[in-house]
Design a protein around this motif. Structure first.
Motif, PDB file in Angstrom:
ATOM      1  N   ALA A   1      11.615   3.785   5.904  1.00  5.95           N
ATOM      2  CA  ALA A   1      11.581   5.229   6.168  1.00  5.95           C
ATOM      3  C   ALA A   1      10.546   5.912   5.288  1.00  5.95           C
ATOM      4  CB  ALA A   1      12.966   5.828   5.943  1.00  5.95           C
ATOM      5  N   LEU A   2      10.429   5.458   4.033  1.00  5.78           N
ATOM      6  CA  LEU A   2       9.432   6.041   3.138  1.00  5.78           C
ATOM      7  C   LEU A   2       8.024   5.759   3.647  1.00  5.78           C
ATOM      8  CD1 LEU A   2       8.649   7.435   0.483  1.00  5.78           C
ATOM      9  CD2 LEU A   2       8.844   5.208  -0.653  1.00  5.78           C
ATOM     10  N   ALA A   3       7.782   4.516   4.083  1.00  3.66           N
ATOM     11  CA  ALA A   3       6.462   4.183   4.621  1.00  3.66           C
ATOM     12  C   ALA A   3       6.168   5.000   5.879  1.00  3.66           C
ATOM     13  CB  ALA A   3       6.390   2.689   4.928  1.00  3.66           C
ATOM     14  N   ALA A   4       7.165   5.158   6.742  1.00  3.95           N
ATOM     15  CA  ALA A   4       6.979   5.958   7.957  1.00  3.95           C
ATOM     16  C   ALA A   4       6.720   7.424   7.608  1.00  3.95           C
ATOM     17  CB  ALA A   4       8.212   5.838   8.851  1.00  3.95           C
ATOM     18  N   ALA A   5       7.426   7.932   6.594  1.00  3.51           N
ATOM     19  CA  ALA A   5       7.238   9.324   6.172  1.00  3.51           C
ATOM     20  C   ALA A   5       5.819   9.549   5.664  1.00  3.51           C
ATOM     21  CB  ALA A   5       8.257   9.683   5.100  1.00  3.51           C
ATOM     22  N   ARG A   6       5.293   8.574   4.926  1.00  4.36           N
ATOM     23  CA  ARG A   6       3.922   8.718   4.419  1.00  4.36           C
ATOM     24  C   ARG A   6       2.918   8.734   5.570  1.00  4.36           C
ATOM     25  NH1 ARG A   6       4.788   4.847  -0.913  1.00  4.36           N
ATOM     26  NH2 ARG A   6       5.308   6.561  -2.334  1.00  4.36           N
ATOM     27  N   ALA A   7       3.178   7.905   6.591  1.00 11.58           N
ATOM     28  CA  ALA A   7       2.289   7.917   7.752  1.00 11.58           C
ATOM     29  C   ALA A   7       2.383   9.257   8.484  1.00 11.58           C
ATOM     30  CB  ALA A   7       2.643   6.762   8.686  1.00 11.58           C
ATOM     31  N   ARG A   8       3.582   9.800   8.585  1.00 10.44           N
ATOM     32  CA  ARG A   8       3.761  11.112   9.208  1.00 10.44           C
ATOM     33  C   ARG A   8       3.028  12.203   8.425  1.00 10.44           C
ATOM     34  NH1 ARG A   8       5.481  11.656  14.400  1.00 10.44           N
ATOM     35  NH2 ARG A   8       7.426  10.581  14.802  1.00 10.44           N
ATOM     36  N   ARG A   9       3.123  12.118   7.127  1.00  9.57           N
ATOM     37  CA  ARG A   9       2.440  13.111   6.288  1.00  9.57           C
ATOM     38  C   ARG A   9       0.933  13.024   6.506  1.00  9.57           C
ATOM     39  NH1 ARG A   9       3.090  13.884  -0.299  1.00  9.57           N
ATOM     40  NH2 ARG A   9       1.774  15.731  -0.444  1.00  9.57           N
ATOM     41  N   GLU A  10       0.425  11.810   6.650  1.00  8.93           N
ATOM     42  CA  GLU A  10      -0.999  11.620   6.908  1.00  8.93           C
ATOM     43  C   GLU A  10      -1.419  12.332   8.188  1.00  8.93           C
ATOM     44  OE1 GLU A  10      -4.088   7.891   7.704  1.00  8.93           O
ATOM     45  OE2 GLU A  10      -2.061   7.495   6.975  1.00  8.93           O
TER      46      GLU A  10
ATOM     47  N   VAL B   1     -14.201  12.357   7.490  1.00  9.68           N
ATOM     48  CA  VAL B   1     -14.001  12.771   8.875  1.00  9.68           C
ATOM     49  C   VAL B   1     -13.859  11.558   9.780  1.00  9.68           C
ATOM     50  CG1 VAL B   1     -15.189  13.836  10.848  1.00  9.68           C
ATOM     51  CG2 VAL B   1     -15.057  15.043   8.662  1.00  9.68           C
ATOM     52  N   GLU B   2     -14.704  10.562   9.588  1.00  8.66           N
ATOM     53  CA  GLU B   2     -14.627   9.369  10.433  1.00  8.66           C
ATOM     54  C   GLU B   2     -13.309   8.634  10.217  1.00  8.66           C
ATOM     55  OE1 GLU B   2     -15.345   7.038  13.386  1.00  8.66           O
ATOM     56  OE2 GLU B   2     -16.659   8.725  12.857  1.00  8.66           O
ATOM     57  N   SER B   3     -12.863   8.567   8.968  1.00  8.37           N
ATOM     58  CA  SER B   3     -11.570   7.938   8.674  1.00  8.37           C
ATOM     59  C   SER B   3     -10.439   8.698   9.357  1.00  8.37           C
ATOM     60  CB  SER B   3     -11.356   7.899   7.161  1.00  8.37           C
ATOM     61  OG  SER B   3     -10.070   7.419   6.851  1.00  8.37           O
ATOM     62  N   ALA B   4     -10.497  10.022   9.318  1.00 10.77           N
ATOM     63  CA  ALA B   4      -9.455  10.840   9.950  1.00 10.77           C
ATOM     64  C   ALA B   4      -9.478  10.682  11.467  1.00 10.77           C
ATOM     65  CB  ALA B   4      -9.631  12.306   9.570  1.00 10.77           C
ATOM     66  N   ARG B   5     -10.664  10.571  12.044  1.00  7.20           N
ATOM     67  CA  ARG B   5     -10.752  10.338  13.489  1.00  7.20           C
ATOM     68  C   ARG B   5     -10.083   9.021  13.867  1.00  7.20           C
ATOM     69  NH1 ARG B   5     -17.087  11.740  13.701  1.00  7.20           N
ATOM     70  NH2 ARG B   5     -17.003  13.964  14.184  1.00  7.20           N
ATOM     71  N   ARG B   6     -10.373   7.972  13.094  1.00  8.30           N
ATOM     72  CA  ARG B   6      -9.805   6.660  13.425  1.00  8.30           C
ATOM     73  C   ARG B   6      -8.298   6.637  13.282  1.00  8.30           C
ATOM     74  NH1 ARG B   6     -14.152   4.692  10.290  1.00  8.30           N
ATOM     75  NH2 ARG B   6     -12.695   4.302   8.593  1.00  8.30           N
ATOM     76  N   SER B   7      -7.808   7.319  12.269  1.00  9.06           N
ATOM     77  CA  SER B   7      -6.378   7.246  11.977  1.00  9.06           C
ATOM     78  C   SER B   7      -5.566   8.300  12.714  1.00  9.06           C
ATOM     79  CB  SER B   7      -6.145   7.417  10.470  1.00  9.06           C
ATOM     80  OG  SER B   7      -6.448   8.734  10.057  1.00  9.06           O
ATOM     81  N   GLY B   8      -6.230   9.334  13.217  1.00 10.97           N
ATOM     82  CA  GLY B   8      -5.495  10.421  13.854  1.00 10.97           C
ATOM     83  C   GLY B   8      -4.920  11.406  12.859  1.00 10.97           C
ATOM     84  N   ALA B   9      -5.433  11.431  11.616  1.00 15.52           N
ATOM     85  CA  ALA B   9      -4.947  12.353  10.588  1.00 15.52           C
ATOM     86  C   ALA B   9      -5.570  13.727  10.836  1.00 15.52           C
ATOM     87  CB  ALA B   9      -5.297  11.829   9.200  1.00 15.52           C
ATOM     88  N   ILE B  10      -4.892  14.548  11.626  1.00 13.61           N
ATOM     89  CA  ILE B  10      -5.509  15.771  12.150  1.00 13.61           C
ATOM     90  C   ILE B  10      -5.807  16.783  11.051  1.00 13.61           C
ATOM     91  CG2 ILE B  10      -5.184  17.697  13.726  1.00 13.61           C
ATOM     92  CD1 ILE B  10      -3.558  15.897  15.495  1.00 13.61           C
ATOM     93  N   THR B  11      -4.896  16.933  10.099  1.00 10.15           N
ATOM     94  CA  THR B  11      -5.122  17.922   9.036  1.00 10.15           C
ATOM     95  C   THR B  11      -6.374  17.585   8.239  1.00 10.15           C
ATOM     96  OG1 THR B  11      -2.735  18.276   8.882  1.00 10.15           O
ATOM     97  CG2 THR B  11      -4.079  19.056   7.052  1.00 10.15           C
ATOM     98  N   ASP B  12      -6.506  16.319   7.839  1.00 14.66           N
ATOM     99  CA  ASP B  12      -7.699  15.890   7.130  1.00 14.66           C
ATOM    100  C   ASP B  12      -8.945  16.066   7.988  1.00 14.66           C
ATOM    101  OD1 ASP B  12      -6.822  15.311   4.639  1.00 14.66           O
ATOM    102  OD2 ASP B  12      -6.956  13.135   4.806  1.00 14.66           O
ATOM    103  N   LEU B  13      -8.813  15.785   9.277  1.00 15.28           N
ATOM    104  CA  LEU B  13      -9.952  15.912  10.184  1.00 15.28           C
ATOM    105  C   LEU B  13     -10.455  17.351  10.226  1.00 15.28           C
ATOM    106  CD1 LEU B  13     -11.840  14.800  12.379  1.00 15.28           C
ATOM    107  CD2 LEU B  13     -10.024  15.218  14.040  1.00 15.28           C
ATOM    108  N   VAL B  14      -9.538  18.293  10.394  1.00 12.40           N
ATOM    109  CA  VAL B  14      -9.945  19.707  10.485  1.00 12.40           C
ATOM    110  C   VAL B  14     -10.596  20.168   9.179  1.00 12.40           C
ATOM    111  CG1 VAL B  14      -9.093  22.066  10.722  1.00 12.40           C
ATOM    112  CG2 VAL B  14      -8.255  20.288  12.248  1.00 12.40           C
TER     113      VAL B  14
END
Length: 890
Positions: free
Chosen positions: A410-419, A571-584
């Motif tokens: 759950a902790l690992a999933a939460a970190r991915a969600r936060r990303e 930006v490229e890392s955020a695009r690949r991972s789908g980390a929208i907040t970092d991308l914006v």
């Protein structure tokens, strides 16, 4: 401020070059007084509304009237017409009495029954008057739902545009739905080609997708952009090779559902298996069908029913029925379908796909299945980014019974969600794994998320308390928390960065320390100069995708090239991972970088991508990036509206850094307009804060304003601080900007060496607009010194760069200086004034000696309209008489 009042967002369109050229031709004809009407028609989701937005964005010199049919308003007479013409009703008293009274009755401004044909004449007269001042674009979306009265008067108006500066464009699903429009020019909007669909789905604006899933979506979408942009799966599950639960938002025809429900049980089972497999693999489908005892007869039945096509890919017809099939199935039937798929998948080649289907086939908790799912997370991440990883980990946690393993997953999933920026989802997962809040690691993570969300004193205090209590578990959270503190700035808790920096120092006594944490803690507590060597060490030591603090460190070191490189990596890392907040956030940085590099086209591309990302998060696509771009390009209307919107949004989200950037953007425009007192006032708060990475922007604007207003008392301490920063940095960008500021604050001949150094240093950097502005102020100084030849050389160079960069106010300022220097306006100078095509035509005729009456006769305009355009021309070119037009080159 209502977003509809802001400048339209320009959508990137794929495969629509023909329509774009058609729009350009029709707009140009309307500008010349040859009005047109056009009907766009095509199936739902085919892109009609996107094309209308594109048309609106092309019509920057037009007044735009908008309306849209609404199904629930079809019984309200003249509802759509009223919506379109409401902004023109103040002009009603300028049209003749009978049409005026008819319009007033139609819009319930006067009692009585309106004559429909007379209402049409009245609205045509209103539109014609408006078009006399400025070309008019009338956009009518969803015309199939127009109320009959509005449809009649608008179609009547559309047939009488030949001699008007008006373009009317309707969008309707099918022409037969609006018989009033059938004899008007029409353009059918077809689906995208396979190549354009692949380009759209593979664009940086979209989330990561496994190639097999992408191919199936392209085939099933059949060129429909909405089907491509709303693929049949929710954002909270696996987006890649392994599979997903389809959920489609496109409507499904009742007839298709009816056909499905009349099929045999075996045929419906076959359809369900096909719906459960995202890859559309026909061999996999046949094997799973055999496993479930479904024979060839069922395969033939679903194909004959027109619901499924089976060739190189399995394809649903229509594509939206896929989700309906899955959602209608009972849970046991879904589990059976996933189990059959899991059993026939190649476990070595598609381990993540097999694990996902096994998990969806499992009822209750199962450690073996959870472990298998967890073991394939890295493989899933490669295909589907952080979205896939979060989905795999969350599903694994839901299958886990052992409390310790549940907490870890759950902790690992939460970190991915936060990303991904899903803070609520992350907190839910943390509570799942640690319901009694006893795990210190989860507690620190929870506190970090709550602080990132609320940014108040209470959550800041809780986070610092947990960091001190559990320093060995805090490093990853400290990085993110420090970034939040920097972003919050003036809106965050009092002493926020100081408290965080002290916690970092306390932790460093007993634990190894991330070099960026050490560097930014030192900058907070001891200042920029002692922190600079630590920032260089941190940048040298950091490997892998850059954390947001890395690009910020490069900016604080005035390293323009590294700032760009690290931001692009982020930006490229955020695009690949789908980390929208970092991308914006990264895209906003790129907008500023592009602007300083003199590349407005790249800035607009990154803005468009940020708009899409914000829309994915359900947020209004209005950002500080838009404001920065508008301020530099001198879009006065957009700048004013955006400023209010950005400030409200930033205050609500406690984004103090964005407020500083908004103030900087405002100061840029004010300095360009030579409103130095106002620019100085805007930056008073920002200059005192000395936020990391903002000195290159805030200080230079502040010092120019201070120099021009003679406020050396305000400038002296800021110049001293700037000198310390730039001396420590030592880059050409740093030294050049310091030299430029020093030159403007130096009296007499002693200023010239500073000007020369500024131009020389900045010419070695990618910061084109900084060089242009240095050349501009140097040229202004040379002109005041009476050195016209040297001044002209600097001003021409500045004007060329500023025009290419679309830095409107500064280009106009350079043009004025060139004229004051005795030089005629060259073609490049004329373009920088941003005359509309109509203004350019009128100015050319006036320069040739034509009177207003003669110009009006030639261009089919009233004399009053010609004079209004000439006043606008004089203002833009800074002229006072027609005689001066003769010296211009058009």
């Amino acid at each position: 401020m209502n977003c509809s009042q802001l400048a339209p967002i320009v959508p990137i369109l794929y495969g629509r070059q023909g329509e774009s050229l058609l729009f350009a031709r029709l707009l140009d004809r309307a500008r010349q007084g040859h009005g047109d009407a056009l009907i766009l028609h095509g199936t739902p989701g085919i892109g009609k509304t996107a094309l209308l937005e594109h048309l609106r964005a092309q019509a920057t010199d037009f007044r735009v009237l908008l309306t849209a049919g609404a199904e629930f308003e079809m019984s309200l007479a003249f509802a759509a017409a009223h919506q379109m013409f409401v902004s023109l009703l103040d002009e009603l008293d300028r049209i003749s009495s009978r049409p005026r009274e008819a319009v007033e009755r139609a819009f319930a401004l006067r009692d009585g029954e309106p004559e429909s044909s007379v209402v049409g004449h009245g609205l045509s007269a209103l539109a014609s008057r408006a078009a006399g001042e400025r070309p008019l674009l009338c956009i009518i979306d969803d015309a199939q739902w127009l109320d009959p009265a509005s449809a009649h008067v608008l179609s009547m108006m559309a047939r009488n545009l030949a001699a008007e500066r008006i373009l009317m464009v309707f969008a309707v699903r099918e022409l037969v739905e609006r018989p009033e429009l059938t004899d008007l020019p029409a353009q059918r909007i077809s689906g995208l080609t396979r190549e354009s669909a692949a380009e759209l789905l593979g664009s940086p604006r979209q989330m990561p997708l496994d190639p097999r899933v992408r191919d199936r979506i392209i085939v099933e979408a059949d060129g429909n952009p909405r089907a491509l942009l709303q693929p049949p799966f929710p954002a909270d599950i696996k987006r890649g090779a392994s599979g997903f639960t389809p959920q489609q938002s496109l409507p499904v025809e009742r007839e298709s559902l009816g056909r499905m429900r009349t099929l045999s049980a075996d045929s419906r089972t076959l359809l369900l298996v096909a719906a459960a497999d995202p890859t559309g693999d026909p061999i996999l489908l046949k094997r799973a069908a055999v496993r479930l005892g479904v024979g060839e007869t069922a395969m033939g039945a679903v194909v004959s029913a027109g619901l499924l096509e089976i060739s190189d890919l399995v394809r649903f017809r229509p594509s939206a029925i896929r989700s309906a099939i899955y959602q209608e199935a009972a849970p046991p039937a879904r589990r059976a379908a996933h189990q059959a798929l899991a059993e026939v998948i190649d476990a070595e080649r598609d381990a993540d796909c097999r694990a996902w289907h096994r998990a969806l086939a499992t009822l209750g908790q199962n450690e073996q299945v959870a472990a298998e799912l967890e073991s394939t997370v890295d493989q899933a991440r490669v295909c589907g980014g952080a979205v896939a990883a979060a989905a795999f980990l969350a599903l694994a946690a839901s299958l886990t019974s052992d409390p310790r393993r549940l907490g870890e997953r759950a902790l690992a999933a939460a970190r991915a969600r936060r990303e991904l920026g899903d803070m609520d989802g992350a907190l839910t997962l943390l509570d799942m794994g640690d319901p009694h809040h006893t795990d210190p690691t989860a507690a620190v993570e929870r506190a970090g998320i709550q602080f990132a969300t609320r940014r108040d004193a209470a959550t800041h205090h809780d986070l610092l308390h947990l960091i001190r209590a559990h320093p060995e578990r805090a490093e990853e959270n400290l990085l993110d928390a420090f970034a939040v503190v920097i972003a919050s700035a003036r809106c965050g808790p009092a002493q926020g960065s100081v408290g965080m920096a002290r916690a970092i120092r306390a932790r460093a006594a007993d634990h190894s320390m991330d070099p960026f944490l050490a560097a930014f803690a030192t900058r907070t507590l001891d200042g920029h100069t002692p922190a600079s060597p630590l920032m260089r060490l941190a940048l040298a030591a950091r490997h892998g995708p850059a954390h947001k603090l890395a690009a910020l460190a490069a900016l604080d070191l005035w390293d323009f090239a590294r700032w760009r490189r690290l931001t692009e990596i982020r930006v490229e890392s955020a695009r690949r991972s789908g980390a929208i907040t970092d991308l914006v956030d990264g895209l906003y940085e790129l907008v500023l970088i592009d602007t300083y590099s003199g590349d407005p086209a790249a800035a607009e591309k990154h803005l468009d991508e940020s708009h899409v990302a914000l829309a994915v998060m359900g947020q209004t696509p209005v950002s500080v990036g838009d404001l920065l771009h508008a301020a530099w390009t001198d879009d006065e209307k957009a700048t004013t509206g955006l400023l209010e919107s950005v400030l409200k949004t930033a205050e609500r989200a406690r984004e103090g850094r964005q407020i500083t950037l908004a103030e900087y953007a405002q100061a840029v425009r004010l300095n360009g307009l030579c409103r130095y007192d106002a620019a100085l006032a805007v930056l008073r708060t920002a200059i005192e804060l000395d936020e990391p990475g903002l000195m290159p922007f805030v200080a230079t604007e502040f010092l120019e304003a201070a120099a021009r207003t003679g406020r050396n008392d305000l400038a002296a301490p800021v110049l001293e601080r700037l000198e310390r920063h730039t001396r420590t940095a030592g880059t050409d960008w740093a030294v050049g900007l310091h030299a430029c500021a020093r030159a403007q604050l130096t009296a007499g001949p002693a200023a010239e060496p500073w000007y020369r150094e500024a131009v020389e240093r900045l010419s070695r950097t990618p910061a084109t607009t900084c060089l242009a502005r240095a050349q501009l102020v140097y040229g202004e100084w040379l002109r005041r010194e009476g050195r016209k030849g040297e001044a002209g050389a600097q001003l021409r160079a500045a004007h060329k760069l500023l025009t290419a960069s679309r830095a409107g106010t500064f280009a106009a300022r350079a043009a004025r200086e060139l004229r004051a220097n005795g030089e005629s306006m060259a073609d490049g100078v004329r373009r920088a004034t941003q005359l509309t095509p109509q203004e350019e035509n009128i100015a050319r005729l006036a320069a040739a000696g034509a009177t207003s009456k003669e110009i009006g006769l030639q261009l089919f305009l009233s004399q009053r309209t010609v004079d209004a355009h000439l006043r606008s021309v004089f203002k833009k070119l800074d002229l006072t008489s027609r005689r001066q037009l003769k010296d211009m080159e058009f």
